[in-house]
Design an enzyme around this catalytic site. Structure first.
Site, short mmCIF file in Angstrom:
data_model
loop_
_atom_site.label_atom_id
_atom_site.label_comp_id
_atom_site.label_asym_id
_atom_site.label_seq_id
_atom_site.Cartn_x
_atom_site.Cartn_y
_atom_site.Cartn_z
N SER A 231 -3.55 6.33 14.26
CA SER A 231 -3.90 7.55 13.53
C SER A 231 -4.18 8.67 14.51
CB SER A 231 -5.15 7.26 12.70
OG SER A 231 -5.73 8.46 12.27
N TYR B 148 -14.08 3.51 11.77
CA TYR B 148 -12.66 3.44 11.44
C TYR B 148 -11.82 3.87 12.66
CZ TYR B 148 -8.07 4.81 9.75
OH TYR B 148 -6.71 4.97 9.62
N ASP C 199 -4.00 -12.92 3.40
CA ASP C 199 -4.80 -12.09 4.29
C ASP C 199 -4.37 -12.28 5.75
OD1 ASP C 199 -7.25 -11.14 5.79
OD2 ASP C 199 -7.89 -10.84 3.71
N ASN D 42 -9.27 11.88 0.47
CA ASN D 42 -8.33 12.79 1.12
C ASN D 42 -8.02 14.00 0.25
OD1 ASN D 42 -7.18 9.83 2.28
ND2 ASN D 42 -7.61 11.45 3.74
N LEU D 43 -7.62 15.06 0.92
CA LEU D 43 -7.44 16.34 0.23
C LEU D 43 -6.38 16.29 -0.88
CD1 LEU D 43 -8.09 19.37 0.14
CD2 LEU D 43 -6.24 19.72 1.78
N PHE E 26 -0.28 11.74 11.51
CA PHE E 26 -1.11 12.88 11.16
C PHE E 26 -1.49 12.71 9.67
CE2 PHE E 26 -1.87 15.40 14.95
CZ PHE E 26 -1.27 14.53 15.84
N LYS F 138 -9.20 1.72 15.31
CA LYS F 138 -7.81 2.05 15.69
C LYS F 138 -7.69 2.13 17.21
CE LYS F 138 -6.00 2.29 11.63
NZ LYS F 138 -5.03 1.29 11.21
N GLY G 213 0.81 -1.22 0.00
CA GLY G 213 0.00 0.00 0.00
C GLY G 213 0.85 1.27 0.00
N ASP H 15 -15.90 16.38 10.57
CA ASP H 15 -14.59 17.05 10.47
C ASP H 15 -14.35 17.97 11.67
OD1 ASP H 15 -13.64 15.95 8.19
OD2 ASP H 15 -13.88 17.72 6.92
P1 NAD Z 1 -3.34 1.48 1.90
O1 NAD Z 1 -4.77 1.07 1.69
O2 NAD Z 1 -2.60 2.06 0.76
O3 NAD Z 1 -2.50 0.24 2.48
C1 NAD Z 1 -3.08 -0.78 3.25
C2 NAD Z 1 -2.65 -2.09 2.61
O4 NAD Z 1 -3.18 -3.18 3.38
C3 NAD Z 1 -3.16 -2.27 1.18
O5 NAD Z 1 -2.09 -2.67 0.35
C4 NAD Z 1 -4.21 -3.36 1.30
O6 NAD Z 1 -4.29 -4.14 0.11
C5 NAD Z 1 -3.71 -4.16 2.48
N1 NAD Z 1 -4.74 -4.87 3.25
C6 NAD Z 1 -5.93 -4.41 3.69
N2 NAD Z 1 -6.58 -5.36 4.39
C7 NAD Z 1 -5.76 -6.45 4.42
C8 NAD Z 1 -5.87 -7.74 4.99
N3 NAD Z 1 -6.96 -8.10 5.67
N4 NAD Z 1 -4.84 -8.60 4.82
C9 NAD Z 1 -3.74 -8.26 4.11
N5 NAD Z 1 -3.60 -7.05 3.54
C10 NAD Z 1 -4.60 -6.16 3.69
O7 NAD Z 1 -3.34 2.48 3.15
P2 NAD Z 1 -2.16 3.40 3.72
O8 NAD Z 1 -2.54 4.80 3.50
O9 NAD Z 1 -0.85 2.91 3.27
O10 NAD Z 1 -2.36 3.11 5.28
C11 NAD Z 1 -1.63 2.11 5.96
C12 NAD Z 1 -2.11 2.04 7.40
O11 NAD Z 1 -1.96 3.32 7.99
C13 NAD Z 1 -3.58 1.66 7.55
O12 NAD Z 1 -3.72 0.83 8.68
C14 NAD Z 1 -4.25 2.99 7.80
O13 NAD Z 1 -5.44 2.85 8.55
C15 NAD Z 1 -3.18 3.73 8.58
N6 NAD Z 1 -3.29 5.20 8.46
C16 NAD Z 1 -3.32 5.78 7.23
C17 NAD Z 1 -3.45 7.17 7.13
C18 NAD Z 1 -3.54 7.85 5.77
O14 NAD Z 1 -4.01 8.98 5.70
N7 NAD Z 1 -3.09 7.22 4.69
C19 NAD Z 1 -3.53 7.95 8.29
C20 NAD Z 1 -3.48 7.32 9.53
C21 NAD Z 1 -3.35 5.94 9.61
N1 UDP Z 2 -10.99 18.50 2.54
C1 UDP Z 2 -11.67 19.29 1.63
N2 UDP Z 2 -12.07 18.73 0.45
C2 UDP Z 2 -11.82 17.44 0.12
C3 UDP Z 2 -11.12 16.62 1.06
C4 UDP Z 2 -10.72 17.19 2.26
O1 UDP Z 2 -11.92 20.47 1.89
O2 UDP Z 2 -12.23 16.98 -0.97
C5 UDP Z 2 -10.52 19.08 3.81
C6 UDP Z 2 -11.09 18.43 5.06
O3 UDP Z 2 -12.31 19.05 5.42
C7 UDP Z 2 -9.97 18.65 6.08
C8 UDP Z 2 -8.69 18.60 5.23
O4 UDP Z 2 -9.12 18.87 3.88
O5 UDP Z 2 -10.07 19.94 6.64
C9 UDP Z 2 -7.98 17.24 5.26
O6 UDP Z 2 -8.93 16.22 4.95
P1 UDP Z 2 -8.49 14.71 4.75
O7 UDP Z 2 -9.74 13.94 4.45
O8 UDP Z 2 -7.40 14.64 3.75
O9 UDP Z 2 -7.89 14.31 6.16
P2 UDP Z 2 -8.58 14.23 7.61
O10 UDP Z 2 -9.87 14.98 7.58
O11 UDP Z 2 -8.76 12.79 7.85
O12 UDP Z 2 -7.59 14.87 8.52
#
Ligand code: NAD
Ligand code: UDP
Length: 337
Positions: free
Chosen positions: A124, A148, A58, A198-199, A177, A152, A10, A294
């Site tokens: 997160s 979600y 998985d 996401n933004l 973050f 966590k 991912g 939000d």
């Molecule tokens: P992503 O979806 O790109 O990566 C997650 C990966 O896990 C994917 O490759 C998916 O195929 C795999 N996966 C999902 N369920 C699975 C399962 N049951 N078994 C095996 N593989 C599985 O997401 P990411 O942005 O890289 O996020 C990684 C982690 O970080 C996640 O746990 C997410 O909740 C956490 N996180 C992400 C963000 C963000 O904004 N990207 C922020 C805070 C926390």
């Molecule tokens: N946001 C926005 N338009 C979008 C997506 C996000 O205005 O299409 C804003 C959202 O309200 C927040 C910031 O951008 O203030 C970051 O949002 P994101 O979903 O990326 O992250 P999170 O809200 O989970 O921190």
């Protein structure tokens, strides 16, 4: 010794695998490709000229986990695998609890069975809920407003209970973050399915012409320009935080949470302007209603990770935007082309 990286294909996982390989670690990836493809790791191999073993499977499959722990000398786990879309989690909460909570319990059970106790978990900043003040410190009250976030928080609680029950466990809860950007090569990056939630990926798709305009969710927050403020962190800095946390586990006792952010907040409109500058493309936007759930403002006090892990984010907003744009413009269809 081998690091098992779940979800390593991912977005954050692939960047972390790259940094691990560059640090000469043996890496085994387990991913079910529910939100990724093997292409990301193919490119990681090209970039590093190193090998990584990739298993399609998985985390909920206990027999498979047992086989992996039998066949490989795994001594630590970085656990990214899970579902991550807040909106979707309100529609299919059982899938979120099954993947994120039950899947993690399954993994922890097999780790215990094989006496593997070093665990780095993708938490997160959402676990801080709507903070009373900013910057946010690790000891702030925790809460969740959607399935979600609750998944966590549940895993965090499970990890704290586990570490309290058995002093062998060494667990780092990394509270991210807002990860943005891409590897500076432009070869790996974020490849969202469908309409981005996401933004940053949304802005990037507007800049490249895939979408007409950004909908800015509210301009009446109590912030610098009325739009939401977040702590955006370059994904390569975040990846390096995992290496620091993993290295520190040897010296750490029990379960410890770290905020991984830059300590600086930017508004949505500041992000739009910075992206326009980096891409030299206009990003049209319209102001719409607030998005339910939000919060106004969220940024980290990043001093604990600096003090304990000797980790600090080094890439600034300009670099985040340049790298996002390089990835988006070189790969308009993500990994598909
Ligand atoms: P992503 O979806 O790109 O990566 C997650 C990966 O896990 C994917 O490759 C998916 O195929 C795999 N996966 C999902 N369920 C699975 C399962 N049951 N078994 C095996 N593989 C599985 O997401 P990411 O942005 O890289 O996020 C990684 C982690 O970080 C996640 O746990 C997410 O909740 C956490 N996180 C992400 C963000 C963000 O904004 N990207 C922020 C805070 C926390
Ligand atoms: N946001 C926005 N338009 C979008 C997506 C996000 O205005 O299409 C804003 C959202 O309200 C927040 C910031 O951008 O203030 C970051 O949002 P994101 O979903 O990326 O992250 P999170 O809200 O989970 O921190």
């Amino acid at each position: 010794m081998t690091v098992l990286v779940t979800g390593g294909a991912g977005y954050i996982g692939s960047h972390t695998v790259l940094e691990l390989l560059q640090a000469e670690q043996n890496v085994l990836v387990l991913d079910n490709f529910s939100n990724s493809s093997s292409e990301s790791l193919k490119r990681v191999k090209e970039l590093t000229n190193k090998t990584v073993t990739l298993i399609e499977g998985d985390i909920r499959d206990k027999a498979l986990l047992e086989t992996l722990f039998t066949q490989h000398s795994i001594d630590s786990v970085i656990h990214f695998a899970g579902l991550k879309a807040v909106g979707e989690s309100t529609e299919i909460p059982l899938d979120y609890y099954e993947n994120n909570v039950w899947g993690t319990i399954n993994l922890l059970q097999v780790m215990k069975q094989f006496n593997v106790f070093k665990f780095v978990f993708s938490s997160s900043a959402t676990v801080y809920g709507d903070p009373q003040t900013v910057p946010i410190k690790e000891n702030f009250p925790l809460s969740a407003t959607n399935p979600y976030g609750r998944s966590k928080l549940m895993v965090e609680d499970i990890c704290r209970d586990l570490a309290a029950s058995d002093s062998n466990w060494k667990i780092a809860l990394l509270r991210y973050f807002n990860p943005v950007g891409a590897h500076e090569s432009g070869r790996i990056g974020e490849d969202p399915n469908g309409i981005p939630n996401n933004l940053l990926p949304f802005i990037a798709q507007v800049a490249i012409g895939k979408r007409e305009a950004l909908a800015v969710f509210g301009d009446d927050y109590d912030t610098v320009d009325g739009t939401g403020v977040r702590d955006y962190i370059h994904v390569v800095d975040l990846a390096n935080g995992h290496l620091k946390a993993l290295a520190h586990l040897a010296k750490q006792n029990g379960c410890v949470a770290y905020s991984l952010g830059t300590g600086k907040g930017y508004s949505v409109l500041e992000m739009v302007k910075a992206f326009e500058k980096a891409s030299d493309r206009p990003v049209p936007y319209k102001i719409v209603a607030r998005r339910p759930g939000d919060i106004a403002c969220c940024y980290a006090d990043a001093s604990f990770a600096k003090e304990v892990l000797s980790w600090t984010a080094t890439r600034n907003l300009e670099q985040m935007m340049k790298d996002s744009w390089r990835w988006q413009s070189n790969n308009p269809e993500g990994y598909k082309k």
